[in-house]
Scaffold this active site. Structure first.
Site, PDB file in Angstrom:
ATOM      1  N   ALA A 111       0.765  -1.252   0.000  1.00 45.51           N
ATOM      2  CA  ALA A 111       0.000   0.000   0.000  1.00 45.51           C
ATOM      3  C   ALA A 111       0.796   1.304   0.000  1.00 45.51           C
ATOM      4  O   ALA A 111       0.233   2.348  -0.332  1.00 45.51           O
ATOM      5  CB  ALA A 111      -0.961   0.008   1.183  1.00 45.51           C
ATOM      6  N   ALA A 112       2.069   1.291   0.409  1.00 41.32           N
ATOM      7  CA  ALA A 112       2.781   2.580   0.526  1.00 41.32           C
ATOM      8  C   ALA A 112       3.176   3.117  -0.851  1.00 41.32           C
ATOM      9  O   ALA A 112       3.457   2.328  -1.748  1.00 41.32           O
ATOM     10  CB  ALA A 112       4.034   2.401   1.373  1.00 41.32           C
ATOM     11  N   PRO A 113       3.166   4.444  -1.021  1.00 39.57           N
ATOM     12  CA  PRO A 113       2.938   5.484  -0.011  1.00 39.57           C
ATOM     13  C   PRO A 113       1.466   5.771   0.283  1.00 39.57           C
ATOM     14  O   PRO A 113       1.178   6.592   1.143  1.00 39.57           O
ATOM     15  CB  PRO A 113       3.611   6.713  -0.622  1.00 39.57           C
ATOM     16  CG  PRO A 113       3.498   6.487  -2.104  1.00 39.57           C
ATOM     17  CD  PRO A 113       3.624   5.009  -2.304  1.00 39.57           C
ATOM     18  N   GLY A 114       0.532   5.145  -0.442  1.00 39.44           N
ATOM     19  CA  GLY A 114      -0.864   5.308  -0.053  1.00 39.44           C
ATOM     20  C   GLY A 114      -1.770   5.923  -1.100  1.00 39.44           C
ATOM     21  O   GLY A 114      -2.929   6.224  -0.806  1.00 39.44           O
ATOM     22  N   GLY A 115      -1.255   6.087  -2.336  1.00 42.94           N
ATOM     23  CA  GLY A 115      -2.107   6.650  -3.396  1.00 42.94           C
ATOM     24  C   GLY A 115      -3.391   5.852  -3.552  1.00 42.94           C
ATOM     25  O   GLY A 115      -4.503   6.389  -3.535  1.00 42.94           O
ATOM     26  N   GLU A 134       1.746  -2.425   4.366  1.00 44.08           N
ATOM     27  CA  GLU A 134       3.019  -2.189   3.678  1.00 44.08           C
ATOM     28  C   GLU A 134       4.106  -2.883   4.491  1.00 44.08           C
ATOM     29  O   GLU A 134       4.270  -2.596   5.671  1.00 44.08           O
ATOM     30  CB  GLU A 134       3.291  -0.680   3.573  1.00 44.08           C
ATOM     31  CG  GLU A 134       4.690  -0.312   3.144  1.00 44.08           C
ATOM     32  CD  GLU A 134       5.106  -0.906   1.796  1.00 44.08           C
ATOM     33  OE1 GLU A 134       4.316  -0.864   0.836  1.00 44.08           O
ATOM     34  OE2 GLU A 134       6.239  -1.433   1.727  1.00 44.08           O
ATOM     35  N   ARG A 139       8.459   2.847   4.730  1.00 46.66           N
ATOM     36  CA  ARG A 139       7.367   3.222   3.819  1.00 46.66           C
ATOM     37  C   ARG A 139       6.002   3.120   4.518  1.00 46.66           C
ATOM     38  O   ARG A 139       5.085   3.877   4.214  1.00 46.66           O
ATOM     39  CB  ARG A 139       7.406   2.332   2.557  1.00 46.66           C
ATOM     40  CG  ARG A 139       8.573   2.698   1.630  1.00 46.66           C
ATOM     41  CD  ARG A 139       8.702   1.737   0.471  1.00 46.66           C
ATOM     42  NE  ARG A 139       7.590   1.759  -0.456  1.00 46.66           N
ATOM     43  CZ  ARG A 139       7.404   2.656  -1.426  1.00 46.66           C
ATOM     44  NH1 ARG A 139       8.292   3.610  -1.590  1.00 46.66           N
ATOM     45  NH2 ARG A 139       6.364   2.586  -2.224  1.00 46.66           N
ATOM     46  N   ASP A 179      -1.191  -4.122  -5.662  1.00 43.71           N
ATOM     47  CA  ASP A 179      -0.476  -3.175  -6.529  1.00 43.71           C
ATOM     48  C   ASP A 179       0.999  -3.550  -6.373  1.00 43.71           C
ATOM     49  O   ASP A 179       1.709  -3.008  -5.534  1.00 43.71           O
ATOM     50  CB  ASP A 179      -0.761  -1.740  -6.049  1.00 43.71           C
ATOM     51  CG  ASP A 179      -0.200  -0.699  -7.010  1.00 43.71           C
ATOM     52  OD1 ASP A 179      -0.157  -0.964  -8.225  1.00 43.71           O
ATOM     53  OD2 ASP A 179       0.215   0.377  -6.545  1.00 43.71           O
ATOM     54  N   CYS A 232       3.002  -1.178 -12.667  1.00 43.70           N
ATOM     55  CA  CYS A 232       3.308  -0.058 -13.570  1.00 43.70           C
ATOM     56  C   CYS A 232       4.407  -0.502 -14.523  1.00 43.70           C
ATOM     57  O   CYS A 232       5.367   0.217 -14.754  1.00 43.70           O
ATOM     58  CB  CYS A 232       3.680   1.197 -12.781  1.00 43.70           C
ATOM     59  SG  CYS A 232       5.086   0.991 -11.702  1.00 43.70           S
TER      60      CYS A 232
HETATM   61  N1  SAM Z   1      -0.051   1.019  -3.953  1.00 43.76           N
HETATM   62  C1  SAM Z   1       0.947   2.029  -3.684  1.00 43.76           C
HETATM   63  C2  SAM Z   1       0.359   3.395  -3.991  1.00 43.76           C
HETATM   64  O1  SAM Z   1      -0.571   3.489  -4.771  1.00 43.76           O
HETATM   65  O2  SAM Z   1       0.828   4.383  -3.412  1.00 43.76           O
HETATM   66  C3  SAM Z   1       2.230   1.740  -4.431  1.00 43.76           C
HETATM   67  C4  SAM Z   1       2.762   0.384  -4.129  1.00 43.76           C
HETATM   68  S1  SAM Z   1       4.323   0.025  -4.832  1.00 43.76           S
HETATM   69  C5  SAM Z   1       3.958  -0.224  -6.482  1.00 43.76           C
HETATM   70  C6  SAM Z   1       4.638  -1.572  -4.254  1.00 43.76           C
HETATM   71  C7  SAM Z   1       4.891  -1.705  -2.764  1.00 43.76           C
HETATM   72  O3  SAM Z   1       5.132  -3.086  -2.473  1.00 43.76           O
HETATM   73  C8  SAM Z   1       6.110  -0.939  -2.248  1.00 43.76           C
HETATM   74  O4  SAM Z   1       5.718  -0.043  -1.250  1.00 43.76           O
HETATM   75  C9  SAM Z   1       7.021  -2.030  -1.697  1.00 43.76           C
HETATM   76  O5  SAM Z   1       7.687  -1.650  -0.502  1.00 43.76           O
HETATM   77  C10 SAM Z   1       6.078  -3.173  -1.425  1.00 43.76           C
HETATM   78  N2  SAM Z   1       6.750  -4.491  -1.470  1.00 43.76           N
HETATM   79  C11 SAM Z   1       8.010  -4.781  -1.811  1.00 43.76           C
HETATM   80  N3  SAM Z   1       8.234  -6.106  -1.726  1.00 43.76           N
HETATM   81  C12 SAM Z   1       7.086  -6.664  -1.314  1.00 43.76           C
HETATM   82  C13 SAM Z   1       6.691  -8.005  -1.040  1.00 43.76           C
HETATM   83  N4  SAM Z   1       7.502  -9.019  -1.188  1.00 43.76           N
HETATM   84  N5  SAM Z   1       5.424  -8.194  -0.631  1.00 43.76           N
HETATM   85  C14 SAM Z   1       4.574  -7.165  -0.489  1.00 43.76           C
HETATM   86  N6  SAM Z   1       4.904  -5.890  -0.746  1.00 43.76           N
HETATM   87  C15 SAM Z   1       6.132  -5.643  -1.151  1.00 43.76           C
END
Ligand code: SAM
Length: 419
Positions: A111-115, A134, A139, A179, A232
């Site tokens: 979920a981070a940063p939370g958009g 997250e 984060r 995400d 993305c």
């Molecule tokens: N959904 C967020 C938003 O809209 O702001 C962006 C999420 S970003 C694409 C993916 C997130 O997955 C990152 O914050 C990252 O730290 C986390 N992440 C990294 N490895 C992961 C894992 N193995 N399992 C779950 N989350 C993970």
């Protein structure tokens, strides 16, 4: 224009054929910027009139989304007030696909940063439960602060690996958003690091990690639930083939749709989104709140007099902290709003409390823009109101707490969010 990794360009050429030139051309245009009006605090129509940055039309796939121009979109006073969230326009396309209904249990697993969590919260309008998770601790802090800034009242912000979470919430959620962390091919224009770190090996590593995350999501999704998977990136191994592999493992799921936003076709960067549905089946029972002692409300009710008129439900004291919790969820997960802390028998209000108040629900101390900036910097300012706790407001929207003592408003904005 910057250099794209050769293996990436070759693959895109194969995939896009005659569209490839238009795709490459899109890299010569600056990235589109966008903001989402926070409908927990303001309607899109009101926001259009009040927006502190130039708006440039609506984002077609999100009713509260606006294209925006200029620099410093996230540095205005109204941003600090949580009136809007700065979000890449294509990134707004996944959440509407969750088709959230009132009172549902929703999980945002990465979920981070939370958009997307704050976007989900808009669709929930305070009903049901949102678990925003997250696993990266730093984060997770940023996520928490964005959830607070946006005035979300029905979220538990957790910091767990998907595997750990799956042990706790089997067949629990009606809707899950994954995400996923990805190779970020769609972000090449915006993030130089995504280009630098790209490799075929990394795409494979991301794909393997995503498959594991999806397995955990599958365990947590209730029968009849909906799973939205987004990235993305354009890499088929992380997108279409990832979904195909999931369906091979779980043929009971139905694929509702796939959306792939390409930067030469839309006003936005690259985004992929797949919508899956699980057939009806197991749906975990509600959790139950621990019993709430009536005496726990005492200090908060005393504090409220003359300061806040809003009503809060399920008020629980956990240690020295007081929360208003959502229904039917374990109290220790603190899903809801932190109202404040009891220190030496006195109640000190939490920032989250100020940020979830609506106009007319509190006695505010309205300030002009220059004073608002002073306040956001953590400074005190002079005022002519009676002693006591006040919500500092700008254009009627809460920025945080101050305590007025003999004509001076003492700053109670948390140190971590001062500008
Ligand atoms: N959904 C967020 C938003 O809209 O702001 C962006 C999420 S970003 C694409 C993916 C997130 O997955 C990152 O914050 C990252 O730290 C986390 N992440 C990294 N490895 C992961 C894992 N193995 N399992 C779950 N989350 C993970």
């Amino acid at each position: 224009m910057f250099d794209l990794p050769q293996e990436f360009s070759d693959r895109m050429k194969d995939e896009l054929g005659t569209e490839y030139d238009a795709f490459i051309q899109s890299y010569t245009r600056p990235a589109e910027k966008a903001v989402r009006a926070n409908t927990l605090k303001i309607t899109p129509e009101e926001f259009e009139k009040l927006a502190p940055v130039p708006l440039d039309g609506k984002v077609p796939w999100e009713e509260s989304g606006f294209y925006a121009q200029g620099e410093g979109l996230g540095k205005t006073v109204l941003h600090a007030a949580g009136l809007y969230y700065v979000q890449e326009p294509s990134a707004m396309c996944a959440v509407p696909e969750l088709e959230i209904k009132s009172g549902e249990r929703v999980l945002d697993l990465c979920a981070a940063p939370g958009g997307k969590s704050t976007q989900i919260a808009q669709y929930m309008q305070g009903e049901g439960i949102l678990v925003a998770n997250e696993m990266d601790f730093k984060r997770h802090g940023i996520l928490k602060s964005n959830i607070e800034r946006c005035g979300v009242k029905n979220a538990a912000v957790t910091c767990q690996s998907p595997e750990n979470l799956a042990g706790y919430y089997q067949s629990y959620f009606d809707k899950i958003l994954v995400d996923a962390p990805c190779s970020g091919e769609g972000m090449f224009k915006k993030e130089e690091a995504a280009v630098r770190e790209w490799s075929l090996k990394n795409v494979q590593a991301c794909a393997a990690r995503q498959a594991k995350i999806l397995e955990s999501a599958h365990k947590m999704l209730a029968g009849g639930g909906r799973l939205v998977y987004s990235t993305c990136t354009f890499a088929p191994d992380e997108d279409e083939r990832q979904i195909q592999n999931f369906l091979n493992l779980h043929p009971e799921y139905s694929l509702v749709k796939i959306k792939k936003l390409l930067p030469h076709k839309v006003r936005g960067e690259g985004h992929f989104c797949a919508v899956l549905e699980k057939p009806s089946g197991e749906h975990a029972e509600d959790f139950r709140l621990k019993s709430i002692k009536p005496s726990d409300k005492k200090e908060f009710e005393e504090f409220k007099k003359g300061v806040i008129s809003a009503d809060f439900k399920n008020i629980v004291k956990l240690g020295d902290s007081v929360y208003s919790l959502v229904d039917n969820f374990p109290a220790e997960l603190k899903a809801g709003v932190k109202l404040g802390e009891v220190k030496g028998g006195r109640f000190e209000p939490a920032h989250a409390l100020a940020m979830c108040l609506k106009p007319k629900e509190f006695s505010g101390l309205e300030v002009d823009e220059a004073t608002a900036i002073k306040y956001l910097r953590g400074l005190t300012f002079d005022c002519t109101v009676e002693n006591g706790w006040r919500v500092v407001t700008y254009k009627g929207y809460p920025l945080g707490w101050c305590k007025v003592v003999n004509g001076v408003a003492k700053n109670h904005l948390p140190k971590g969010i001062r500008i």
